[in-house]
Design a protein around this motif. Structure first.
Motif: not given
Ligand code: ASP
Length: 459
Positions: A303-332
């Motif tokens: 699944f995608p990690m985030f989805e667009k929500y009211e101009g910002g982002w929310r997690s598709e599942h919940h925030p404790f889910t691990k992204p497939m990207e470990e590079n913190v800067e890229k995630i942000k």
């Protein structure tokens, strides 16, 4: 004489038995009276002669009685194929009325589908007597036991987690409980045991499960209740594929044990990426059945990690889910491009479970919270306990949770989740039998809880 259950009486032709149950349907044939006696094992026909046994003439449906009598084989042409005890009947010698019943507000002999749901719910204790609900509740117990047997055999430990707790973000509104001892403070009822189960992994439990009560203050729908049960799991030192394999095995074993008559379409559950599911089926919970009767399981993954929500982002599942990207800067920088180690289990077009591998690296978790719009301070305030725990040797971990009633609903071919719960709430979240929620609280109670109502008409 000890009690004989109705279905046991079949093997006792010629013997005297002592039966207990409810009067099911009284029929008079000339001078002779027939009725069915119902206990949890089924019906049995009782024959009584009101001339010998006066009380028999008074019996009404739903009275609770004790019958002492002799079991007799029925002549061949009188056998009733429709009931399990149809080869015998019991000639009553003594009938003891244990309690009487008023005429019930609805029929209990049919499936109840034509009765208004509000009336059924108001008298749920009667509604539970009907065969369909009896079957659903008894099957529910069998299914729970089958899951438990499977998991305990694999050395999972069932751990209960608190209900008076703090909010865990699972995307719904919380139910709040005011604290008497801490004025102005509130507990939240858990939307799921997510944080507790992760903390149990820090605690070294390694394999956890629980039939957990979850509370989400959201609109009730046919497949959703504000209060429901999850089969919740979490494991340490495990990867996604190992979890999916275990889950696949578990569901096959449970279905084969409790529903041997049902056919599973593919015993290796197809794994479909979220992207492919959307492209091919325009849904992340596709119904993959060819014939209506079969059971089509599938895992939806990536699944995608985030989805667009009211101009910002929310997690598709919940925030404790691990992204497939470990590079913190890229995630942000590019949240829309980040996939997650998240997976769902789908059955016949219903989402019956979801889970993920978790971020066990505190920096990764903090980066995700940042994308979700929390400042560092807010993250510390809200999730400090988890971030702290992760500083003391956290094993990599992941898990999954299943909507227990949703699964039962599919298996028992019910259209509404209420049919597989003992005491469900109505569409607008009320318990009509107990009359909850209720205004029946005193001024004193409110005062102790430091609560003032907008309206002030309390005694
Ligand atoms: N807590 C999640 C949920 O309720 C399930 C999980 O991630 O294990 O959806």
């Amino acid at each position: 004489m000890s009690r004989t259950l109705n279905t046991e009486a079949v093997k006792k032709a010629g013997e005297k038995v002592n039966l207990f149950g409810w009067v099911n349907s009284v029929r008079a044939h000339g001078k002779i009276l027939f009725f069915d006696l119902r206990d949890y094992t089924g019906l049995i026909q009782i024959v009584a002669d009101p001339e010998e046994l006066e009380i028999a003439g008074d019996l009404k449906n739903q009275w609770v009685v004790e019958v002492v009598g002799k079991v007799k084989e029925r002549p061949k042409n009188m056998i009733n194929e429709k009931i399990k005890t149809g080869t015998v009947e019991v000639k009553a010698e003594k009938i003891n009325v244990l309690s009487k019943s008023e005429t019930p507000p609805f029929e209990l002999d049919d499936d109840g589908m034509s009765v208004s749901e509000n009336i059924r719910m108001k008298h749920r204790y009667l509604d539970i007597r009907r065969g369909r609900i009896q079957n659903n509740l008894r099957k529910r117990n069998k299914v729970a036991q089958a899951f438990r047997d499977f998991l305990v055999d694999k050395e999972f430990v069932e751990v209960e987690t608190p209900v008076l707790s703090k909010s865990t973000p699972e995307g719904a509104r919380d139910f709040l409980v005011p604290s008497r001892k801490q004025p102005g403070s509130f507990y939240a009822l858990p939307q799921s045991p997510q944080q507790y189960k992760q903390l149990l992994m820090v605690g070294g439990i390694e394999k956890y499960f629980q039939f957990a009560r979850c509370f989400r203050d959201e609109d009730v729908r046919a497949d959703r209740q504000a209060e429901f049960t999850q089969l919740d799991m979490e494991m340490s030192f495990i990867d996604r594929d190992q979890i999916l394999e275990l889950v696949e095995k578990m569901f096959i074993e449970v279905v084969e044990k409790v529903f041997p008559e049902r056919k599973i379409k593919a015993k290796s559950f197809p794994r479909i990426s979220y992207e492919e599911a959307i492209e091919k089926y325009d849904s992340d919970r596709p119904d993959l059945r060819d014939k209506k009767e079969e059971l089509a399981f599938a895992f939806i993954v990536d699944f995608p990690m985030f989805e667009k929500y009211e101009g910002g982002w929310r997690s598709e599942h919940h925030p404790f889910t691990k992204p497939m990207e470990e590079n913190v800067e890229k995630i942000k920088k590019e949240p829309s491009k980040i996939s997650a180690y998240q997976y769902d289990l789908v059955l016949n077009g219903e989402e019956i479970g979801g889970g993920s591998i978790r971020s066990h690296n505190p920096e990764l978790l903090e980066a995700v919270f940042e994308v979700l719009g929390h400042t560092k301070q807010e993250t510390r305030d809200k999730f400090g306990h988890l971030l702290n725990a992760f500083r003391y040797g956290v094993p990599p971990h992941g898990g999954m949770a299943f909507g227990f009633e949703r699964f039962l609903m599919v298996m028992l071919e019910e259209e509404n989740i209420r049919e597989v719960m003992a005491f469900p709430k109505t569409g607008d979240g009320r318990d009509l039998m107990m009359q909850a929620p209720s205004e029946d609280i005193t001024k004193k109670q409110l005062k102790e809880l430091h609560i003032k109502l907008d309206r002030n008409d309390k005694k």
